[in-house]
Scaffold this active site. Sequence first.
Site, PDB file in Angstrom:
ATOM      1  N   PHE B  13       0.916  -1.158   0.050  1.00 55.09           N
ATOM      2  CA  PHE B  13       0.029  -0.018  -0.081  1.00 55.09           C
ATOM      3  C   PHE B  13       0.939   1.407   0.038  1.00 55.09           C
ATOM      4  CE2 PHE B  13      -2.657  -3.343   1.309  1.00 55.09           C
ATOM      5  CZ  PHE B  13      -3.989  -2.949   0.996  1.00 55.09           C
ATOM      6  N   CYS B  14       0.145   2.390  -0.115  1.00 55.79           N
ATOM      7  CA  CYS B  14       0.709   3.570  -0.237  1.00 55.79           C
ATOM      8  C   CYS B  14       1.695   3.939   1.117  1.00 55.79           C
ATOM      9  CB  CYS B  14      -0.197   4.774  -0.487  1.00 55.79           C
ATOM     10  SG  CYS B  14       0.385   6.230  -0.484  1.00 55.79           S
ATOM     11  N   PRO B  15       2.932   4.565   0.756  1.00 56.34           N
ATOM     12  CA  PRO B  15       3.733   4.852  -0.473  1.00 56.34           C
ATOM     13  C   PRO B  15       4.374   3.779  -1.060  1.00 56.34           C
ATOM     14  CG  PRO B  15       4.751   5.836   1.270  1.00 56.34           C
ATOM     15  CD  PRO B  15       3.830   4.857   2.117  1.00 56.34           C
ATOM     16  N   GLY B  16       4.128   2.510  -0.642  1.00 57.12           N
ATOM     17  CA  GLY B  16       5.100   1.568  -1.039  1.00 57.12           C
ATOM     18  C   GLY B  16       5.363   1.378  -2.544  1.00 57.12           C
ATOM     19  N   ASP B  40      -2.322  -0.773  -5.749  1.00 56.99           N
ATOM     20  CA  ASP B  40      -2.876   0.146  -4.840  1.00 56.99           C
ATOM     21  C   ASP B  40      -3.445   1.002  -5.706  1.00 56.99           C
ATOM     22  OD1 ASP B  40      -3.129   1.471  -2.325  1.00 56.99           O
ATOM     23  OD2 ASP B  40      -1.381   2.848  -3.159  1.00 56.99           O
TER      24      ASP B  40
END
Lengths: 129, 76
Positions: B13-16, B40
């Site tokens: 998920f963000c910011p992954g 995502d």
Amino acid sequence: MARKIDIVCVSGTREKLQMAAMFASVAAATGDTVTVFFSMNALKHFVKGAAGDAPSEGEFGTLMNQHGVPPFKQLFKQAAELGDAKLLPCSMAMDLLKITRDELDPEFGPPTGLTRFLSDAEGGQLLTF
Amino acid sequence: MGQCKVIDARNTFCPGPLMELITYMKQAKVGETLELLSTDQGSATDVPEWIKKVGHEMISSEKVGEVWHIKVRKAK
């Protein structure tokens, strides 16, 4: 135009550390000048060997723990490595926790007092978590 | 052509996905193309925004099934 963003982390809960880490990593990787000051309950998570699994403040923290959210320690590390963000430990918190700079994660800069931090943060946008 | 490095950031998920892309962008040479795979939804809009802001060249963004494929060329 690069912005100047200064982040203060005082809470030791997952949600707040996660949000601060997200701001730090994305802003630093976008070319902003980022400084993160860690004090009070936040700092203990960055002592070498700390697992980085901070207690959840509420449901959202639990949800993040169950899904593929990047750990906040990893995001702060990326902020420092990819974007040159400065991670600074509060000297007062270090005194109370009885820890030295060598005992903190290697991305951390020198122990910093409030006077120095406020002076460096002048003119920037200050976010507190 | 044909030199398109694929970065698989699915199921994070963000910011992954963005941080994954930035990691590889740092290592890439100017002119190289990278393709980011992300599930995502937030990243699907956020990653192109980052590409635009830092001045790289956005090539394409398409959703295949549940996966976003975002292609970017390193411009500097």
